[in-house]
Design a protein around this motif. Structure first.
Motif, PDB file in Angstrom:
ATOM      1  N   ASN A  66      -9.990  -2.207   4.320  1.00 17.51           N
ATOM      2  CA  ASN A  66      -9.856  -0.883   4.961  1.00 17.51           C
ATOM      3  C   ASN A  66      -8.630  -0.156   4.414  1.00 17.51           C
ATOM      4  OD1 ASN A  66     -12.095  -0.838   6.606  1.00 17.51           O
ATOM      5  ND2 ASN A  66     -11.067  -1.821   8.331  1.00 17.51           N
ATOM      6  N   GLU A  67      -7.524  -0.896   4.337  1.00 22.64           N
ATOM      7  CA  GLU A  67      -6.284  -0.314   3.794  1.00 22.64           C
ATOM      8  C   GLU A  67      -6.457   0.012   2.312  1.00 22.64           C
ATOM      9  OE1 GLU A  67      -2.645  -0.469   5.387  1.00 22.64           O
ATOM     10  OE2 GLU A  67      -4.100   0.108   6.890  1.00 22.64           O
ATOM     11  N   PHE A  98       0.834  -1.204   0.000  1.00 22.26           N
ATOM     12  CA  PHE A  98       0.000   0.000   0.000  1.00 22.26           C
ATOM     13  C   PHE A  98       0.873   1.261   0.000  1.00 22.26           C
ATOM     14  CE2 PHE A  98      -2.953  -3.095   2.039  1.00 22.26           C
ATOM     15  CZ  PHE A  98      -3.916  -3.087   1.047  1.00 22.26           C
ATOM     16  N   ASN A  99       2.067   1.148   0.578  1.00 23.36           N
ATOM     17  CA  ASN A  99       2.997   2.287   0.572  1.00 23.36           C
ATOM     18  C   ASN A  99       3.868   2.290  -0.685  1.00 23.36           C
ATOM     19  OD1 ASN A  99       2.102   3.151   3.140  1.00 23.36           O
ATOM     20  ND2 ASN A  99       3.413   1.638   4.125  1.00 23.36           N
ATOM     21  N   TYR A 100       4.307   1.102  -1.102  1.00 20.15           N
ATOM     22  CA  TYR A 100       5.162   1.026  -2.295  1.00 20.15           C
ATOM     23  C   TYR A 100       4.445   1.587  -3.529  1.00 20.15           C
ATOM     24  CZ  TYR A 100       8.101  -2.300   0.364  1.00 20.15           C
ATOM     25  OH  TYR A 100       8.911  -2.901   1.291  1.00 20.15           O
ATOM     26  N   ILE A 101       3.141   1.317  -3.621  1.00 23.36           N
ATOM     27  CA  ILE A 101       2.364   1.776  -4.781  1.00 23.36           C
ATOM     28  C   ILE A 101       2.318   3.305  -4.852  1.00 23.36           C
ATOM     29  CG2 ILE A 101      -0.032   1.877  -5.654  1.00 23.36           C
ATOM     30  CD1 ILE A 101      -0.278  -1.075  -4.716  1.00 23.36           C
ATOM     31  N   GLN A 102       2.556   3.954  -3.716  1.00 24.91           N
ATOM     32  CA  GLN A 102       2.479   5.414  -3.685  1.00 24.91           C
ATOM     33  C   GLN A 102       3.859   6.077  -3.560  1.00 24.91           C
ATOM     34  OE1 GLN A 102      -1.287   6.887  -1.654  1.00 24.91           O
ATOM     35  NE2 GLN A 102      -0.923   4.981  -0.559  1.00 24.91           N
ATOM     36  N   LYS A 133      -6.058   3.905   1.511  1.00 20.62           N
ATOM     37  CA  LYS A 133      -4.753   4.265   0.934  1.00 20.62           C
ATOM     38  C   LYS A 133      -4.748   4.308  -0.590  1.00 20.62           C
ATOM     39  CE  LYS A 133      -1.801   3.145   4.795  1.00 20.62           C
ATOM     40  NZ  LYS A 133      -0.735   2.324   5.336  1.00 20.62           N
ATOM     41  N   LEU A 134      -5.640   3.539  -1.216  1.00 16.56           N
ATOM     42  CA  LEU A 134      -5.617   3.477  -2.680  1.00 16.56           C
ATOM     43  C   LEU A 134      -6.831   4.168  -3.304  1.00 16.56           C
ATOM     44  CD1 LEU A 134      -4.286  -0.162  -3.234  1.00 16.56           C
ATOM     45  CD2 LEU A 134      -3.006   1.935  -2.814  1.00 16.56           C
ATOM     46  N   LEU A 135      -8.045   3.731  -2.947  1.00 15.39           N
ATOM     47  CA  LEU A 135      -9.233   4.334  -3.564  1.00 15.39           C
ATOM     48  C   LEU A 135      -9.399   5.805  -3.192  1.00 15.39           C
ATOM     49  CD1 LEU A 135     -11.970   1.542  -3.255  1.00 15.39           C
ATOM     50  CD2 LEU A 135     -10.567   2.126  -5.241  1.00 15.39           C
ATOM     51  N   GLU A 136      -8.924   6.176  -2.005  1.00 19.00           N
ATOM     52  CA  GLU A 136      -9.048   7.577  -1.571  1.00 19.00           C
ATOM     53  C   GLU A 136      -7.706   8.313  -1.643  1.00 19.00           C
ATOM     54  OE1 GLU A 136     -12.738   7.691   1.459  1.00 19.00           O
ATOM     55  OE2 GLU A 136     -11.001   6.662   2.280  1.00 19.00           O
ATOM     56  N   SER A 137      -6.788   7.759  -2.397  1.00 22.52           N
ATOM     57  CA  SER A 137      -5.470   8.389  -2.564  1.00 22.52           C
ATOM     58  C   SER A 137      -5.616   9.722  -3.305  1.00 22.52           C
ATOM     59  CB  SER A 137      -4.555   7.464  -3.363  1.00 22.52           C
ATOM     60  OG  SER A 137      -3.413   8.165  -3.815  1.00 22.52           O
ATOM     61  N   PRO A 138      -4.779  10.705  -2.978  1.00 17.85           N
ATOM     62  CA  PRO A 138      -4.808  11.965  -3.744  1.00 17.85           C
ATOM     63  C   PRO A 138      -4.240  11.800  -5.154  1.00 17.85           C
ATOM     64  CG  PRO A 138      -3.057  12.012  -2.074  1.00 17.85           C
ATOM     65  CD  PRO A 138      -3.844  10.766  -1.836  1.00 17.85           C
ATOM     66  N   ASN A 139      -3.562  10.681  -5.406  1.00 15.60           N
ATOM     67  CA  ASN A 139      -2.921  10.463  -6.699  1.00 15.60           C
ATOM     68  C   ASN A 139      -3.912   9.836  -7.691  1.00 15.60           C
ATOM     69  OD1 ASN A 139      -1.408   8.826  -8.749  1.00 15.60           O
ATOM     70  ND2 ASN A 139       0.349   9.756  -7.749  1.00 15.60           N
ATOM     71  N   TYR A 140      -4.115  10.497  -8.808  1.00 14.19           N
ATOM     72  CA  TYR A 140      -5.086  10.034  -9.817  1.00 14.19           C
ATOM     73  C   TYR A 140      -4.754   8.637 -10.329  1.00 14.19           C
ATOM     74  CZ  TYR A 140      -6.802   9.308 -14.565  1.00 14.19           C
ATOM     75  OH  TYR A 140      -7.341   8.753 -15.694  1.00 14.19           O
ATOM     76  N   ILE A 141      -3.489   8.384 -10.656  1.00 14.57           N
ATOM     77  CA  ILE A 141      -3.107   7.078 -11.226  1.00 14.57           C
ATOM     78  C   ILE A 141      -3.349   5.965 -10.209  1.00 14.57           C
ATOM     79  CG2 ILE A 141      -1.164   5.706 -12.075  1.00 14.57           C
ATOM     80  CD1 ILE A 141      -0.099   8.310 -13.341  1.00 14.57           C
TER      81      ILE A 141
END
Length: 347
Positions: free
Chosen positions: A226-227, A171-175, A231-239
């Motif tokens: 939950n993660e 979840f962190n590596y993806i960002q 961390k992903l669906l609500e990420s500020p990053n569009y990609i």
């Protein structure tokens, strides 16, 4: 006379043994400043290139299956895989690329109809820990990532990574700020969650905190989701959001994950996130979000709070869906949309 003293050509097993000896030398003598070490490094790079040539063939010849079998047997008998992975950061860029291709190819080589690489990794699972943590080192992240994706072709190895603490790290590596590394981590994450259907279904089911959906609070979500949501669906990053909503759809629409899908679409928190994604300015995210949202609408056993949210937002949803179109004609999409509109209007 010169021809009488020609050296005997090296067998594939010889190349592996010499590579192993050189890796041991480099590993032990890394901190010594000596010209001899540079010579050994050059020789090592040449040997790794030769291993690649045996496994893949070259412009002049196809790979020979007997040579590949010899190489593979010697490679795993002598712990060369461990040495190659551990010493990878010490190699130059070209040698790293060649080593990555060698490791990838070995995952597919059969000896007496067995993938002996799978057996080796089963007995040396700490190597998977090393490969996953490679995402934290920019110099080797892409090489270790490519190796890891080949290793998780083996179902038992994918299960080990899924069930380990490493899954949370993704979840962190993806960002990560480095786009190439984040994309590579995302590709590995997707592979882990889609390749081996039965293992993925087991992993996702285990990660729900409830035992029976009808006996507990339907809003009690799994730690994994939950993660995934926060961390992903609500990420500020569009990609990140776009890749995550596509992956979520792929997982929930997979038949083997039907029980997990029913859990997911019974949560009001999940529904709220999907409704927000439906309002995204990006058409791509909207469409992928719709493919998940339709599962909430189609659920014949909606919990009362899901019905309440859909009824409260009925007019907004119907207006949104009425204007909702894909760039190209898509009969299946239009049929799904009509069915969702019908379901919501009838509530």
């Amino acid at each position: 006379m010169k021809g009488l003293f020609k050296s005997k050509p090296r067998t594939p097993a010889d190349v592996v043994r010499q590579t192993r000896d050189l890796l041991i030398y480099v590993d032990i003598n890394w901190n010594t400043r000596e010209a001899k070490r540079e010579d050994k490094m050059q020789e090592l790079s040449k040997n790794i290139r030769e291993l690649k040539s045996i496994l893949y063939g070259n412009s002049e010849a196809e790979p020979v299956s007997e040579a590949c079998v010899q190489l593979t047997q010697e490679f795993f008998q002598g712990n060369t895989l461990r040495l190659l992975i551990v010493c990878l950061p010490k190699l130059n860029l070209e040698a790293r690329k060649d080593a990555t291709q060698v490791v990838a190819n070995l995952q597919r080589q059969q000896v007496h109809s067995r993938l002996i690489s799978s057996d080796y990794l089963e007995a040396n699972k700490d190597l998977l820990d090393l490969l996953v943590s490679g995402y934290e080192n920019m110099d080797i992240a892409l090489h270790y990532g490519a190796m890891l994706r080949e290793c998780i072709r083996h179902q038992s190895i994918a299960r080990y990574v899924l069930e380990s603490e490493h899954m949370k790290k993704f979840f962190n590596y993806i960002q990560l700020p480095n786009f190439d590394i984040a994309s590579d981590a995302s590709a590995t994450f997707k592979e882990l969650l889609t390749r081996h259907k039965s293992t993925v279904a087991e992993f996702l089911s285990k990660n729900y905190d409830w035992v029976e959906l009808m006996e507990t609070d339907s809003n009690q979500d799994s730690e994994f989701f939950n993660e995934f949501n926060s961390k992903l669906l609500e990420s500020p990053n569009y990609i990140t959001r776009r890749q995550a909503i596509k992956l979520l759809g792929d997982m929930l629409l997979e038949r083997s994950n039907s029980a997990v899908m029913m859990h997911y679409v019974s949560s009001k928190d999940n529904l709220m996130i999907l409704m927000n994604l439906l309002r995204e300015s990006s058409k791509n995210i909207q469409i992928e979000a719709f493919h998940v949202f339709k599962l909430f609408a189609a659920n014949k056993n909606k919990p009362q709070e899901i019905i309440s949210i859909l009824v409260t937002n009925r007019n907004k949803l119907l207006r949104l869906l009425a204007d909702f179109k894909t760039d190209k004609e898509d009969d299946q999409f239009e049929a799904d949309k009509s069915q969702v509109i019908k379901e919501i209007a009838a509530l």
